[in-house]
Scaffold this motif. Structure first.
Motif, PDB file in Angstrom:
ATOM      1  N   ARG A 165      18.555  24.425  18.235  1.00  0.00           N
ATOM      2  CA  ARG A 165      19.537  24.853  19.224  1.00  0.00           C
ATOM      3  C   ARG A 165      19.042  24.323  20.725  1.00  0.00           C
ATOM      4  NH1 ARG A 165      21.432  27.424  23.809  1.00  0.00           N
ATOM      5  NH2 ARG A 165      23.721  27.821  23.648  1.00  0.00           N
ATOM      6  N   HIS A 166      17.742  24.138  21.017  1.00  0.00           N
ATOM      7  CA  HIS A 166      17.345  23.848  22.315  1.00  0.00           C
ATOM      8  C   HIS A 166      16.413  22.616  22.432  1.00  0.00           C
ATOM      9  CE1 HIS A 166      18.019  27.742  24.076  1.00  0.00           C
ATOM     10  NE2 HIS A 166      17.540  28.453  22.949  1.00  0.00           N
ATOM     11  N   ILE A 167      16.297  21.729  21.312  1.00  0.00           N
ATOM     12  CA  ILE A 167      15.484  20.499  21.733  1.00  0.00           C
ATOM     13  C   ILE A 167      16.428  19.594  22.201  1.00  0.00           C
ATOM     14  CG2 ILE A 167      16.293  19.535  19.027  1.00  0.00           C
ATOM     15  CD1 ILE A 167      13.416  18.551  18.973  1.00  0.00           C
ATOM     16  N   GLY A 168      17.615  19.540  22.132  1.00  0.00           N
ATOM     17  CA  GLY A 168      18.360  18.538  22.910  1.00  0.00           C
ATOM     18  C   GLY A 168      17.968  18.351  24.293  1.00  0.00           C
ATOM     19  N   TYR A 169      17.807  19.864  24.816  1.00  0.00           N
ATOM     20  CA  TYR A 169      17.866  19.855  26.362  1.00  0.00           C
ATOM     21  C   TYR A 169      16.655  19.180  26.688  1.00  0.00           C
ATOM     22  CZ  TYR A 169      18.331  22.047  30.746  1.00  0.00           C
ATOM     23  OH  TYR A 169      18.285  22.279  32.398  1.00  0.00           O
ATOM     24  N   GLY A 170      15.405  19.377  26.167  1.00  0.00           N
ATOM     25  CA  GLY A 170      14.017  18.553  26.334  1.00  0.00           C
ATOM     26  C   GLY A 170      14.235  17.313  26.183  1.00  0.00           C
ATOM     27  N   VAL A 171      14.732  16.908  24.954  1.00  0.00           N
ATOM     28  CA  VAL A 171      15.085  15.275  24.894  1.00  0.00           C
ATOM     29  C   VAL A 171      15.527  14.693  26.131  1.00  0.00           C
ATOM     30  CG1 VAL A 171      16.028  13.780  23.363  1.00  0.00           C
ATOM     31  CG2 VAL A 171      14.799  15.548  22.361  1.00  0.00           C
ATOM     32  N   LEU A 172      16.622  15.310  26.318  1.00  0.00           N
ATOM     33  CA  LEU A 172      17.628  14.826  27.437  1.00  0.00           C
ATOM     34  C   LEU A 172      16.662  14.665  28.885  1.00  0.00           C
ATOM     35  CD1 LEU A 172      20.402  13.748  28.358  1.00  0.00           C
ATOM     36  CD2 LEU A 172      20.824  16.008  29.334  1.00  0.00           C
ATOM     37  N   LEU A 173      15.795  15.438  29.108  1.00  0.00           N
ATOM     38  CA  LEU A 173      15.116  15.469  30.634  1.00  0.00           C
ATOM     39  C   LEU A 173      14.273  14.514  30.483  1.00  0.00           C
ATOM     40  CD1 LEU A 173      14.728  19.570  31.451  1.00  0.00           C
ATOM     41  CD2 LEU A 173      16.220  17.597  32.524  1.00  0.00           C
ATOM     42  N   ILE A 174      13.281  14.490  29.189  1.00  0.00           N
ATOM     43  CA  ILE A 174      12.212  13.687  28.873  1.00  0.00           C
ATOM     44  C   ILE A 174      12.880  12.263  28.875  1.00  0.00           C
ATOM     45  CG2 ILE A 174      10.394  12.981  27.484  1.00  0.00           C
ATOM     46  CD1 ILE A 174      10.063  16.102  26.863  1.00  0.00           C
ATOM     47  N   TYR A 175      13.941  11.778  28.295  1.00  0.00           N
ATOM     48  CA  TYR A 175      14.138  10.537  28.193  1.00  0.00           C
ATOM     49  C   TYR A 175      14.912  10.210  29.517  1.00  0.00           C
ATOM     50  CZ  TYR A 175      17.774   6.835  27.007  1.00  0.00           C
ATOM     51  OH  TYR A 175      18.418   5.683  26.953  1.00  0.00           O
ATOM     52  N   ALA A 176      15.368  11.089  30.421  1.00  0.00           N
ATOM     53  CA  ALA A 176      15.581  10.655  31.971  1.00  0.00           C
ATOM     54  C   ALA A 176      14.196  10.055  32.309  1.00  0.00           C
ATOM     55  CB  ALA A 176      16.256  11.718  32.638  1.00  0.00           C
ATOM     56  N   GLY A 177      13.247  10.830  32.140  1.00  0.00           N
ATOM     57  CA  GLY A 177      11.833  10.331  32.881  1.00  0.00           C
ATOM     58  C   GLY A 177      11.557   9.249  32.311  1.00  0.00           C
ATOM     59  N   VAL A 178      11.734   8.774  30.813  1.00  0.00           N
ATOM     60  CA  VAL A 178      11.188   7.694  30.250  1.00  0.00           C
ATOM     61  C   VAL A 178      12.035   6.523  30.733  1.00  0.00           C
ATOM     62  CG1 VAL A 178      11.169   6.653  28.236  1.00  0.00           C
ATOM     63  CG2 VAL A 178      10.538   8.826  28.214  1.00  0.00           C
ATOM     64  N   ILE A 179      13.355   6.507  30.993  1.00  0.00           N
ATOM     65  CA  ILE A 179      13.913   5.476  31.594  1.00  0.00           C
ATOM     66  C   ILE A 179      13.713   5.088  33.001  1.00  0.00           C
ATOM     67  CG2 ILE A 179      15.668   5.547  29.774  1.00  0.00           C
ATOM     68  CD1 ILE A 179      17.709   6.913  31.687  1.00  0.00           C
ATOM     69  N   ASP A 180      13.305   6.155  33.810  1.00  0.00           N
ATOM     70  CA  ASP A 180      12.789   6.004  34.990  1.00  0.00           C
ATOM     71  C   ASP A 180      11.616   5.350  35.344  1.00  0.00           C
ATOM     72  OD1 ASP A 180      13.711   6.322  37.770  1.00  0.00           O
ATOM     73  OD2 ASP A 180      12.233   8.112  38.093  1.00  0.00           O
ATOM     74  N   ILE A 181      10.760   5.074  34.262  1.00  0.00           N
ATOM     75  CA  ILE A 181       9.275   4.318  34.327  1.00  0.00           C
ATOM     76  C   ILE A 181      10.016   2.930  34.732  1.00  0.00           C
ATOM     77  CG2 ILE A 181       7.337   3.782  33.352  1.00  0.00           C
ATOM     78  CD1 ILE A 181       7.409   6.540  31.692  1.00  0.00           C
TER      79      ILE A 181
END
Length: 288
Positions: A165-181
Motif C-alpha cells: 500500500r505505501h511503497i509507491g509513495y517512497g518510490v515517487l519521492l526518491i525518484y524525484a530526487g534521483v532525476i534531480d541529480i
C-alpha cells in the motif's frame, strides 16, 4: 502603514487558523495527557489515580505484544520498503521500458482508501481466495492455508499488504530526487569507467540521503499509525497475533470503556514519536 500595524494585520489573518489549530491539536494533546492520570470511562467525574495507568499499561502483556508488532512493521516493513523504494527509483531512472506505466501502477494503491484495500486483501488471503487458488494451480497446494487466520502467518501477511500500500509513495519521492541529480556527475563517473552499480552505490544513494531520511521517518511514523488495515482484516487476532497499539487503544476506549488507560497509551506513543524526532534531529545536526 507602520511595521507594528502590518504585523497586527498579519496576526489577524492567521488567527482563525491558529485558533483552530490550538483547539483541535494542542488542547486535545493536553486533555489526553491529563486523562492519562485518571480512571475514566468517558462519563461522570474522572478519578485521579496518578501513575497507576502507566504502571498497568507498561506491564500489560497485550500492550507489550502490540508494541512489538508495531516494531515488526518498523523493522521489517520500513527496511524492505526503503530498499525496494531506492532500487525501483534508480531502476526507473535508468530508462527501463514501460517505467512510466509501472510508476503510475505502483502509486495507485496509495490513493485507494485503506478500508477498500483491506477488504480486497481479506478476500485474496481467505482459504478460498486468489492466493491459495494460485498456489494450487502451480502445484504448491501444500502451502495453501488461512493466511489471516493462523498465528504464524497473520502478521507477515498484513505487513506485506502494508508494504504494497505505501511503497509507491517512497518510490515517487526518491525518484524525484534521483532525476534531480545533475547528469554531469553520472556522466563523469561513466567516463572514469564506473559501472552502474558503483554509480548507484557511491554517487546516487549518498546524494539521496536527505530524501531517504525523510522517507524513512514517514514510514516509521506510519508504522505506528497502523489501524484500519489490522481492524478490517484480522481485528487484532488470531489470539492477539496481529494486535497493534492503535487497535488495542481502540479496544480499551470503546469496547472496555477504559478511556484513562487508552489516553495513557496515546501519551506513550506521543512520547515515542517525539523521542524519535529528537534523535533524528540530533543525528542530522551532528553530521552537518
Amino acid at each position: 502603514m507602520s511595521i507594528r500595524r502590518r504585523e497586527m494585520k498579519g496576526w489577524l489573518y492567521i488567527f482563525p487558523a491558529l485558533g483552530l489549530y490550538l483547539l483541535l491539536f494542542v488542547y486535545s494533546i493536553l486533555f489526553n495527557i491529563d486523562k492519562s492520570f485518571h480512571r475514566w470511562n468517558g462519563f461522570g467525574e474522572p478519578q485521579f489515580i496518578g501513575f497507576e495507568n502507566y504502571r498497568y499499561i507498561l506491564t500489560n502483556d497485550i500492550f507489550q505484544s502490540a508494541f512489538f508488532h508495531n516494531l515488526a512493521f518498523t523493522v521489517f516493513g520500513v527496511t524492505i520498503m526503503l530498499v525496494l523504494s531506492i532500487g525501483l527509483a534508480i531502476m526507473f531512472n535508468a530508462g527501463v521500458k514501460g517505467s512510466s506505466f509501472f510508476r503510475a501502477l505502483m502509486f495507485l494503491p496509495v490513493v485507494i482508501p485503506m478500508i477498500v484495500i483491506s477488504l480486497i486483501w481479506s478476500r485474496i488471503y481467505s482459504p478460498t481466495g486468489l492466493l491459495n487458488l494460485l498456489l494450487k494451480s502451480i502445484g504448491l497446494g501444500v502451502l495453501a492455508r488461512d493466511w489471516l487466520g493462523e498465528i504464524q502467518t497473520a502478521l507477515p501477511a498484513v505487513i506485506v499488504v502494508w508494504i504494497w500500500r505505501h511503497i509507491g509513495y517512497g518510490v515517487l519521492l526518491i525518484y524525484a530526487g534521483v532525476i534531480d541529480i545533475p547528469k554531469e556527475i553520472e556522466e563523469a563517473a561513466v567516463v572514469d569507467g564506473a559501472s552502474r552499480r558503483r554509480i548507484a552505490w557511491s554517487i546516487t544513494i549518498p546524494l539521496l540521503k536527505p530524501i531517504i531520511k525523510t522517507v524513512a521517518m514517514l514510514y516509521i511514523i506510519w508504522s505506528f499509525k497502523v489501524f484500519t488495515l489490522i481492524y478490517a482484516t484480522t481485528g487484532g487476532g488470531p489470539y492477539y497475533a496481529t494486535e497493534v497499539i492503535n487497535t488495542y487503544m481502540y479496544r480499551l476506549a470503546f469496547e472496555y470503556g477504559k478511556l484513562g488507560r487508552a489516553s495513557t497509551m496515546a501519551t506513550l506513543v506521543l512520547l515515542l514519536m517525539l523521542t524519535l524526532g529528537l534523535i533524528r534531529k540530533l543525528v542530522t545536526s551532528t553530521k552537518e
